[in-house]
Every structure is written in structure tokens, then in C-alpha cells.
Design a protein around this motif. Structure first.
Motif, mmCIF file in Angstrom:
data_model
loop_
_atom_site.group_PDB
_atom_site.id
_atom_site.type_symbol
_atom_site.label_atom_id
_atom_site.label_comp_id
_atom_site.label_asym_id
_atom_site.label_seq_id
_atom_site.Cartn_x
_atom_site.Cartn_y
_atom_site.Cartn_z
ATOM 1 N N UNK A 159 5.275 -10.768 14.154
ATOM 2 C CA UNK A 159 4.384 -12.041 13.921
ATOM 3 C C UNK A 159 3.313 -12.117 13.052
ATOM 4 N N UNK A 160 2.973 -10.868 12.680
ATOM 5 C CA UNK A 160 1.786 -10.937 11.692
ATOM 6 C C UNK A 160 1.899 -10.059 10.096
ATOM 7 N N UNK A 161 2.273 -8.986 10.293
ATOM 8 C CA UNK A 161 2.741 -8.012 9.096
ATOM 9 C C UNK A 161 1.624 -8.354 7.915
ATOM 10 N N UNK A 162 0.335 -7.898 8.542
ATOM 11 C CA UNK A 162 -0.730 -8.075 7.574
ATOM 12 C C UNK A 162 -1.322 -6.734 7.719
ATOM 13 N N UNK A 163 -2.172 -6.402 6.482
ATOM 14 C CA UNK A 163 -2.970 -4.882 6.519
ATOM 15 C C UNK A 163 -4.273 -5.298 7.448
ATOM 16 N N UNK A 222 3.919 -19.164 -0.552
ATOM 17 C CA UNK A 222 3.584 -17.875 -0.036
ATOM 18 C C UNK A 222 2.264 -17.337 0.591
ATOM 19 N N UNK A 223 1.237 -18.095 -0.338
ATOM 20 C CA UNK A 223 -0.358 -18.271 0.460
ATOM 21 C C UNK A 223 -0.151 -18.705 1.561
ATOM 22 N N UNK A 224 0.264 -19.771 1.705
ATOM 23 C CA UNK A 224 0.308 -20.634 2.981
ATOM 24 C C UNK A 224 0.920 -19.734 4.034
ATOM 25 N N UNK A 225 1.829 -18.888 3.741
ATOM 26 C CA UNK A 225 2.460 -18.322 4.736
ATOM 27 C C UNK A 225 1.322 -17.146 5.359
ATOM 28 N N UNK A 226 0.446 -16.707 4.279
ATOM 29 C CA UNK A 226 -0.219 -15.677 4.564
ATOM 30 C C UNK A 226 -1.307 -16.246 5.469
ATOM 31 N N UNK A 227 -1.856 -17.457 5.291
ATOM 32 C CA UNK A 227 -2.802 -18.072 6.017
ATOM 33 C C UNK A 227 -2.324 -18.194 7.508
ATOM 34 N N UNK A 228 -0.887 -18.729 7.666
ATOM 35 C CA UNK A 228 -0.131 -18.682 8.934
ATOM 36 C C UNK A 228 -0.081 -17.447 9.444
ATOM 37 N N UNK A 229 -0.032 -16.301 8.746
ATOM 38 C CA UNK A 229 0.027 -15.115 9.575
ATOM 39 C C UNK A 229 -1.224 -14.742 10.018
#
Lengths: 390, 178
Positions: A159-163, A222-229
Motif C-alpha cells: 500500500x506504500x512502496x516508498x523509501x 505519477x507524482x500524484x500517485x506518490x502523494x497518494x502513497x
């Protein structure tokens, strides 16, 4: 779970957590400004205590590049850096979250030059504040250790997949021995479990594209998806904090209130200064002042709802920033706290910049802040300084 | 909470002594903190190391300015008046010297240089001075510190461990209350 109480520096606490996580790949640049984290971890590698492939690269820029390659290939990947090392890797630091790679990095917070300085402040972390990494801060060696396990689970959650970046104060935490409780290797590794990457470039049966040119047609999405993550991270990290907290039987949350319930004068701070401010709060309470503290442990995503509900009814709040934002309406943490409380009528929110370049922060300074602000009745975003000669 | 400042010269092991003392306290179930002066590495220049020991968790991360105990492990530094600035009224000083200097504190002296030359063949006075400190203050048990000597020096061989424990034990016997 069985734990033992030992003494470790913050740097060695990070290295021990990395050993127990036993990542597939660690890439790091082995000289200044690297810290004892990597020195100790390299010993674990040399002594066969971990199976990690340790890649010694030629610069910090390459360190993060190698981490990105290995994480994209599906390997559990960690690294560590500090100060100008982070500055050099910053270009690639931004790439990791855009590829949604769950890399975990320990950052020992030290001043960015110039003037040239190697001591503690948070200017390095604030440089990459908007890079899209989840950012945890650590009051002491215990929190450094605990944050590593929580960070890894959060990063790898689909659900995250962020560093995720784990901050600790340079020297004050990284080079000081403190008392902490640690678990057995086996049980701590079980908490993080085996890594089954959702995407891997080596999985040729399920090919996917990573890192192509991404212009005005899709970059924004893609940046919007980063914000969502990042919004998901806010929820997911709380789940892992709760789960970890039950495992180690210590309370852990995104923020930590101290003597806050009936407090009228509240300090807000991150990292080791939060510990010193607990003592300041106790000293003020002994004098009859209703003081309290809110420690911010999760800085990105910023837990603004918690800040709003815990501080919304307070009379006076002072936010301490260990990094300078020249020309801004106060330090970065100050801006976050103040905007979380915007629209509420009561609190006066004042900000101090302190401790730049390793200038010590003392209980006496904490008390002086109270003396300076006790009669303050305006709410201008005026940047104050503590501990500087002028 | 007991706060200690150890004065030595860069490279003499003041920081190691501080870390070892803190680890001995943690072995006994106490809480401890130890940290060096965060300056550049300066071999031979005066340096300080700090220790806090308490039966409760330690939260502060400020430097120590009003110690309960001052230890001076290098004999050429004992005359520096600033070593004793901020020392509490009933404070304890532990000095590497064979002659008292009568500072008006609770003073203990040990010729740690001689003991270390006798036992280790080198003037490495940090472990003998921790022996003197432990005898003077009972802040930890000697056995706990011996355990830490064993783990710290394990990589240097049994003989080194044995010699250091001998230096430590002799220091406990020979330290004098002025």
C-alpha cells in the motif's frame, strides 16, 4: 518477547538493527562523511554475521544509484549516510520514491556546509524534505533501533512502496552510548520477515517498465500517485508501530505527548532535544508552570491531525527547529505545526532556531525560552534564535 | 543521577573508560549514558569524556556542567583549575598523582602511571583510574567492571585481559583517600 538491556551508541544501534534485518544489498561510500553505522555493519559482513552484499561505491551519488538498481531488481536494500554525503546523493534520493522503491536509509543528521562543519543539525534532512521519502526521527538509540524495523515494514508494504529515512542526531546520538533494549536476532528478523517484492526487474515472466522518460503526458499523474502513497504511509506506519509496540512492550506512536493533558505552555521538537525538553518540562512543573512537550517522531507524512487534536486547545506553543530556513516564515517544523493549527483561534505559535552546527542545547536554554515567551501575546511568524551570540 | 567528567589527553582512553563504566552500570541493571567531547580527534591535547549513571531512565542530552565526580587520568592535567569548574560542593575528585593537591574536594589519589607501567608496560591509565573511581564511590561493583574489561579486550588476547584486570585490582587496593 525476550529482550536484553545493553549499551550502544546510536550509530551502533542502527548497525545492529541492520544486522538483524539482514538486507540483501547495502551500498555505501566508505569514507567521510560516513559514520560508524557503516563501519560496524561492514564488520558484520566481514565476519559472516549477515549474508548482505556490501557494495562499496565511489561516491554517495553512486551509493543511492546502486541502491536503486538493487531495489528495482527486487533485493531488500539499505544504506546510511550523513550531511554532505546526502547532499551529493540528493539527485538520486528523489528518484527512489518516484520508482516506488522501498529502500531504507539511516541518516545521521549533521550540518550542511558551509561554513564547513561536521556537527549536529537537521539541515541535511530538511534538504530532502520534499523528495518523497517517509521520514522518521529518533530521540535516542532505542528509537533509532526500533525505527529501523518499523521503517522496513512500512516501506515494503504494497500500500506504500516508498523509501524511508531514519534520522538521528549526529554525535549527540550517533556517538553517545545509551541504554536500550534489543531483541534476539531471530525474533527481530521474524518481525520483518522474508521479502517478496511486488515488482522485480529480474522477474522476466512479469515484465514492467521502470524509469522511462515521463513528460507532460504522465509525470503529473505519477507524482500524484506518490502523494497518494504518502497518505497511505500515514495509516500503514501506525499499524506497524502498533504491531511493533506490542512485540517489544514499549509504547510507540507517530507523536509522543509528555505531560500534555493540562499543559498551557507546550514545546514541540524532534530528535535528541525532545529528551532534554522532558527534563525542562519537569523543572517548570516543579515551579508550578503547566508545561508540556509534543515530540514529533514521524515527520513525513506530517501527522497534522494528531498535532491539531493534541495542541488545538493549548495557550502557547513553541516549536524548535534545528535547521535554518532563511527568509521563510520560520523553520520547517514550525511552518508544519503552525499550518496544522491554522484557523483555530487560541494558540500562539512561536518558533526558535537553535543548535546549528552542533551548538549544544541545554536545559537552561529550554528554561530561557519559557522566560522569553511567557508574556508574548502576538502571533507573528517571527523567527527567534536560542543559543547564538549576537 | 550521578554525573562524571573524565579528563585525559587525546588517545589515552578517556572515552573508552567512560564507555566501559557506563556498560558496567548497564550490566547491573542501571541506566547509563556516555559520550566524548565532540571535537576533532586531537592526539595529545586535553579531552573530556562524560558519564551519567542513574537508577531511572536518562532523558537529557545536554553536556554535563555540574558533575558529582571529576577524574583526571593524566598527571600533567591535574593542576588545570578549569577541570574542577562546576563540581558540586560535596564533589569527588580522583587524580592520577602520588601527591595530594588538596583542592578542597573529597580527594582520592592513585599513582596510576606507575601501576600501568608495572602491569601493562605502558602508561595507559584509564582502566587503573576506573579502579580508583569504583573504590572511592562504589558506583558499580568491581566484578561488573571486570566483566566489561573481558568483553572489551577479548579480541586482544587472554594475556592482555589478565594484565588489565591485574592493573584494575591493584588500583582498587592502592588508591588513597586524602
Amino acid at each position: 518477547m525476550k529482550q536484553k538491556r545493553i549499551g550502544l551508541t546510536g550509530a551502533h544501534a542502527a548497525a545492529l538493527a541492520m544486522k538483524q534485518i539482514n538486507p540483501d544489498v547495502v551500498a555505501a561510500y566508505p569514507i567521510t562523511p560516513q559514520t560508524p553505522i557503516m563501519e560496524r555493519f561492514a564488520e558484520y559482513v566481514a565476519n559472516g554475521k549477515v549474508d548482505t552484499e556490501l557494495i562499496r561505491v565511489e561516491s554517495e551519488h553512486s551509493a543511492m544509484s546502486a541502491c536503486i538498481g538493487s531495489s528495482a531488481a527486487g533485493a531488500r536494500t539499505m544504506t546510511a549516510t550523513s550531511a554532505n554525503g546526502l547532499a551529493l546523493m540528493t539527485e538520486i534520493v528523489y528518484i527512489a520514491p518516484s520508482y516506488r522503491l522501498p529502500i531504507v536509509m539511516n541518516l545521521v543528521n549533521r550540518a550542511l556546509s558551509g561554513p564547513i562543519n561536521i556537527h549536529c543539525d537537521h539541515s541535511d534532512a530538511m534538504l530532502v524534505r520534499d523528495s518523497g521519502w517517509v521520514m522518521l526521527f529518533s530521540e535516542n538509540a532505542q528509537e533509532v533501533y526500533d525505527n529501523n524495523f518499523i521503517a522496513l515494514r512500512t516501506a515494503e508494504d504494497s500500500r506504500v512502496l516508498l523509501p524511508v529515512m531514519i534520522n538521528q542526531d549526529g554525535f549527540i546520538t550517533s556517538h553517545s552510548l545509551e541504554t536500550l533494549e534489543v531483541g534476539e536476532d531471530k525474533e527481530m528478523h521474524e518481525f520483518v520477515g522474508e521479502y517478496n517484492p511486488r515488482y522485480s526487474l529480474l522477474d522476466t515472466d512479469n515484465p514492467h517498465t521502470l524509469g522511462p522518460l515521463d513528460l507532460y503526458d504522465y509525470y503529473f499523474e505519477h507524482k500524484r500517485q506518490q502523494a497518494e502513497a504518502m497518505m497511505h504511509a500515514d495509516r500503514v506506519i501506525r499499524e506497524y508501530m502498533k504491531q511493533y509496540s506490542e512485540l517489544v512492550n514499549r509504547p510507540i506512536d507517530v507523536v509522543e505527548p509528555y505531560r500534555l493533558d493540562d499543559a498551557e505552555f507546550v514545546y514541540v521538537a524532534m530528535n535528541s532535544t525532545a529528551g532534554t525538553l522532558r527534563v525542562v518540562v519537569d523543572m517548570l512543573r516543579d515551579k508550578g508552570v503547566r508545561a508540556g512537550l509534543l515530540k514529533i517522531r514521524l515527520y513525513r507524512p506530517f501527522p497534522w491531525r494528531d498535532v491539531k487534536s493534541l495542541l488545538g486547545d493549548k495557550h502557547k506553543i513553541v516549536v524548535l527547529d534545528r535547521a535554518l530556513s532563511p527568509g521563510a516564515t520560520g523553520g520547517a517544523l514550525y511552518q508544519d505545526v503552525r499550518s496544522s493549527l491554522y484557523g483555530l483561534s487560541t494558540p500562539i505559535v512561536a518558533g526558535y532556531v537553535y543548535g546549528l552546527g552542533g551548538r549544544e542545547f541545554t536545559e537552561e536554554q529550554g528554561l530561557r525560552i519559557y522566560e522569553e515567551l511567557r508574556d508574548l501575546d502576538d502571533n507573528e511568524p517571527f523567527q527567534r534564535f536560542m543559543g547564538v551570540r549576537e | 543521577m550521578i554525573e562524571i567528567i573524565i579528563h585525559g589527553r587525546g588517545g589515552e582512553g578517556a572515552k573508552t573508560a567512560a564507555f566501559m563504566l557506563a556498560e558496567a552500570a548497564i550490566l547491573e541493571g542501571l541506566y547509563a549514558q556516555a559520550f566524548p567531547e565532540y571535537g576533532p580527534e586531537r592526539s595529545g591535547a586535553p579531552v573530556r569524556a562524560f558519564v551519567r549513571i542513574s537508577d531511572k531512565p536518562i532523558y537529557t542530552h545536554s553536556p554535563i556542567t555540574n558533575p558529582d565526580i571529576v577524574v583526571v587520568i593524566n598527571p600533567t592535567l591535574i593542576d588545570r583549575k578549569e577541570n574542577y569548574d562546576g563540581l558540586k560542593d560535596k564533589g569527588v575528585v580522583i587524580l592520577n598523582t602520588d601527591k595530594p593537591i588538596n583542592l578542597g574536594f573529597d580527594e582520592w589519589i592513585l599513582d596510576a602511571t606507575r601501576i600501568s607501567l608495572d602491569t601493562l608496560g605502558r602508561p595507559i591509565t584509564n582502566i587503573p583510574m576506573m579502579g580508583a573511581l569504583i573504590r572511592a564511590t562504589s558506583i558499580v561493583k568491581p566484578e561488573s567492571f571486570e566483566e566489561v574489561i573481558k568483553t572489551h579486550l577479548a579480541g586482544k588476547g587472554e594475556e592482555t585481559v589478565h594484565k588489565n584486570i591485574e592493573a584494575f585490582k591493584r588500583s582498587i587496593q592502592e588508591v588513597k583517600h586524602v
